[in-house]
Motif scaffolding. Structure first.
Motif, short mmCIF file in Angstrom:
data_model
loop_
_atom_site.label_atom_id
_atom_site.label_comp_id
_atom_site.label_asym_id
_atom_site.label_seq_id
_atom_site.Cartn_x
_atom_site.Cartn_y
_atom_site.Cartn_z
N LEU A 275 -34.32 -53.58 41.70
CA LEU A 275 -34.66 -52.74 42.84
C LEU A 275 -34.01 -53.22 44.14
O LEU A 275 -33.46 -52.42 44.91
CB LEU A 275 -36.18 -52.66 43.01
CG LEU A 275 -36.94 -51.98 41.86
CD1 LEU A 275 -38.44 -52.04 42.12
CD2 LEU A 275 -36.48 -50.54 41.70
N GLU A 276 -34.10 -54.53 44.39
CA GLU A 276 -33.61 -55.05 45.67
C GLU A 276 -32.12 -54.81 45.88
O GLU A 276 -31.71 -54.39 46.97
CB GLU A 276 -33.93 -56.54 45.80
CG GLU A 276 -33.59 -57.11 47.16
CD GLU A 276 -34.10 -58.51 47.34
OE1 GLU A 276 -33.48 -59.27 48.11
OE2 GLU A 276 -35.11 -58.87 46.71
N PRO A 277 -31.23 -55.06 44.88
CA PRO A 277 -29.82 -54.78 45.11
C PRO A 277 -29.55 -53.31 45.43
O PRO A 277 -28.64 -53.00 46.20
CB PRO A 277 -29.16 -55.18 43.78
CG PRO A 277 -30.09 -56.19 43.20
CD PRO A 277 -31.45 -55.72 43.59
N ARG A 278 -30.34 -52.40 44.88
CA ARG A 278 -30.13 -50.99 45.16
C ARG A 278 -30.61 -50.62 46.55
O ARG A 278 -30.04 -49.73 47.19
CB ARG A 278 -30.84 -50.14 44.10
CG ARG A 278 -30.05 -50.08 42.80
CD ARG A 278 -30.91 -49.78 41.59
NE ARG A 278 -30.08 -49.70 40.39
CZ ARG A 278 -29.60 -50.75 39.76
NH1 ARG A 278 -29.86 -51.97 40.22
NH2 ARG A 278 -28.85 -50.61 38.69
N LEU A 279 -31.64 -51.27 47.03
CA LEU A 279 -32.08 -51.04 48.40
C LEU A 279 -31.10 -51.65 49.40
O LEU A 279 -30.81 -51.06 50.45
CB LEU A 279 -33.47 -51.62 48.62
CG LEU A 279 -34.66 -50.85 48.03
CD1 LEU A 279 -35.95 -51.60 48.30
CD2 LEU A 279 -34.73 -49.45 48.62
N ALA A 280 -30.61 -52.84 49.10
CA ALA A 280 -29.72 -53.53 50.03
C ALA A 280 -28.36 -52.84 50.10
O ALA A 280 -27.76 -52.73 51.18
CB ALA A 280 -29.55 -54.99 49.60
N GLY A 281 -27.84 -52.39 48.96
CA GLY A 281 -26.55 -51.72 48.96
C GLY A 281 -25.39 -52.70 49.12
O GLY A 281 -25.57 -53.92 49.25
N ALA A 282 -24.18 -52.15 49.12
CA ALA A 282 -22.97 -52.99 49.21
C ALA A 282 -22.85 -53.67 50.56
O ALA A 282 -22.20 -54.71 50.68
CB ALA A 282 -21.74 -52.13 48.93
N ARG A 283 -23.48 -53.10 51.58
CA ARG A 283 -23.34 -53.67 52.93
C ARG A 283 -23.89 -55.07 53.02
O ARG A 283 -23.42 -55.91 53.79
CB ARG A 283 -24.07 -52.75 53.92
CG ARG A 283 -23.95 -53.14 55.38
CD ARG A 283 -24.37 -51.99 56.26
NE ARG A 283 -24.45 -52.38 57.65
CZ ARG A 283 -25.58 -52.69 58.27
NH1 ARG A 283 -26.71 -52.66 57.59
NH2 ARG A 283 -25.59 -53.04 59.53
N LEU A 284 -24.91 -55.35 52.25
CA LEU A 284 -25.53 -56.68 52.26
C LEU A 284 -25.22 -57.47 51.00
O LEU A 284 -25.88 -58.47 50.71
CB LEU A 284 -27.05 -56.56 52.41
CG LEU A 284 -27.57 -56.06 53.76
CD1 LEU A 284 -29.08 -55.92 53.73
CD2 LEU A 284 -27.14 -56.97 54.90
N ALA A 285 -24.22 -57.04 50.25
CA ALA A 285 -23.89 -57.71 48.99
C ALA A 285 -23.41 -59.13 49.25
O ALA A 285 -22.60 -59.37 50.13
CB ALA A 285 -22.82 -56.92 48.23
N LEU A 286 -23.95 -60.06 48.47
CA LEU A 286 -23.57 -61.45 48.56
C LEU A 286 -23.39 -62.00 47.16
O LEU A 286 -24.05 -61.55 46.21
CB LEU A 286 -24.64 -62.28 49.29
CG LEU A 286 -24.89 -61.97 50.77
CD1 LEU A 286 -26.14 -62.70 51.24
CD2 LEU A 286 -23.71 -62.38 51.62
N SER A 287 -22.52 -62.96 47.02
CA SER A 287 -22.36 -63.63 45.75
C SER A 287 -23.65 -64.34 45.37
O SER A 287 -24.17 -65.14 46.16
CB SER A 287 -21.21 -64.64 45.83
OG SER A 287 -21.27 -65.54 44.76
N PRO A 288 -24.23 -64.06 44.19
CA PRO A 288 -25.46 -64.76 43.79
C PRO A 288 -25.30 -66.27 43.80
O PRO A 288 -26.23 -67.00 44.14
CB PRO A 288 -25.72 -64.22 42.37
CG PRO A 288 -25.05 -62.89 42.33
CD PRO A 288 -23.83 -63.04 43.20
N PHE A 289 -24.10 -66.74 43.42
CA PHE A 289 -23.85 -68.18 43.45
C PHE A 289 -23.98 -68.71 44.88
O PHE A 289 -24.60 -69.76 45.10
CB PHE A 289 -22.45 -68.47 42.91
CG PHE A 289 -22.05 -69.92 43.02
CD1 PHE A 289 -22.47 -70.85 42.09
CD2 PHE A 289 -21.26 -70.36 44.08
CE1 PHE A 289 -22.11 -72.18 42.19
CE2 PHE A 289 -20.89 -71.70 44.20
CZ PHE A 289 -21.32 -72.60 43.25
#
Length: 342
Positions: A275-289
């Motif tokens: 759910l959280e990645p879909r709410l955040a979207g690409a704008r807040l995408a960060l490498s999980p590492f």
């Protein structure tokens, strides 16, 4: 080639010295970092209020809102952990018997548990409770110092913005810095909004499951899950492990503990990985590492406050890198986005 190697060594030594300085100056730099983070979150409220009322009144209203939120989160955290600690202390005798019974169960199956026999006693519980009290006292002084920096910072935000805008006409780097700071503040507000929504949903889900499972202190586990989920990875793990250990003590069987663990892990996975990645979207995408590295590095430098502020600091650094051509590749590499996204 040798010159490049020396540059890498110099950069590594600089990073180590900077980390040591951050750790050594934690008492001052940690409240400053949190104050800057808080200013980025509440500045739109301050600006909107200043358009309608005098600056002093707007500042007081903004600080009051920030203080209310901080006190609510701190009180909720202290209430949840405090109630659990008091329950464990009140039931220490029964828990000691249960612990001994489990050790005997291991011994009957050929597992040597002699080294664990003295790891659980009342004195350890008392020391843990005293440590929690000391931590709460430290949080109060930390918040007081942070609020001083927030008040002073809010008074100077508009002045600093105008200065950067004026100087940016002569120095493009300063104009880029101003744009990066504005974009960073917007991203941090979006990040905290998503994190708050998902933490609230996770807390409610944990509370509902604990009620259905008959786990004592269901409301407390929900509050603890809500608070801890502000810290990626580590917070989610602790929000799962604490109720699992509690279930083992309450129900007295490892099967119940495994069932609680799996159910809470399912809640955390649905919340954090779907759910959280879909709410955040690409704008807040960060490498999980990089997110995990930021959390652990922050925890290493500043403990729990560092674990919380690690990801916002990562967002700020990557946004600054995006603004300038020479470092844009760093932001692209660590963003977690595929080429052509966002």
């Amino acid at each position: 080639m040798a010159g490049q190697g020396w540059r890498w060594m110099l950069g590594l030594c600089t990073a180590i010295l900077a980390a040591g300085a951050l750790h050594w100056a934690e008492a001052i730099l940690a409240p400053v970092a949190f104050a800057l983070f808080a200013i980025a979150l509440v500045w739109p409220l301050q600006r909107a209020a200043q358009a309608r009322v005098p600056q002093t009144v707007a500042l007081l209203a903004t600080v009051l809102v920030a203080l209310t939120v901080l006190v609510a989160l701190t009180t909720a955290s202290g209430w949840g952990f405090g109630r659990v600690a008091r329950w464990v202390i009140a039931e220490a005798g029964q828990l000691q018997l249960l612990y001994a019974r489990n050790l005997e169960w291991l011994e009957t199956r050929g597992i040597d548990a002699s080294g664990l026999a003295e790891q659980f006693d009342m004195r350890r519980l008392v020391r843990v409770a005293q440590a929690v009290i000391l931590q709460l006292q430290g949080i109060v002084s930390f918040l007081a110092l942070m609020l001083v920096f927030v008040i002073l910072g809010l008074l100077e935000v508009e002045v600093a913005r105008r200065q950067l805008a004026r100087l940016g006409g002569e120095r493009p780097a300063l104009a880029g810095l101003l744009r990066a700071l504005e974009r960073t503040a917007a991203k941090l507000r979006a990040y905290m909004l998503v994190r708050t929504v998902m933490s609230l949903a996770t807390g409610l889900a944990v509370w509902g499951f604990a009620r259905l499972a008959g786990l004592d202190l269901a409301a407390e586990w929900g509050v603890i899950a809500f608070v801890l989920n502000y810290i990626p990875f580590i917070g989610s793990l602790l929000a799962t492990l604490f109720p699992t250990l509690f279930a083992a003590l309450q129900f007295g069987t490892w099967q119940a503990a495994v069932a609680v663990f799996l159910a809470l892990q399912a809640i955390q996975f649905l919340s954090g990985s779907y759910l959280e990645p879909r709410l955040a979207g690409a704008r807040l995408a960060l490498s999980p590492f990089m997110v995990l590295l930021a959390v652990f590095l922050g925890a290493l430098l500043w403990g729990i406050p560092g674990a919380f502020i690690g990801v916002p600091a990562l967002i700020a650094v990557l946004t600054l890198c995006e603004e300038f051509p020479g470092s844009r590749w760093v932001a692209a590499l660590l963003s977690g986005r595929a080429p052509g996204e966002g």
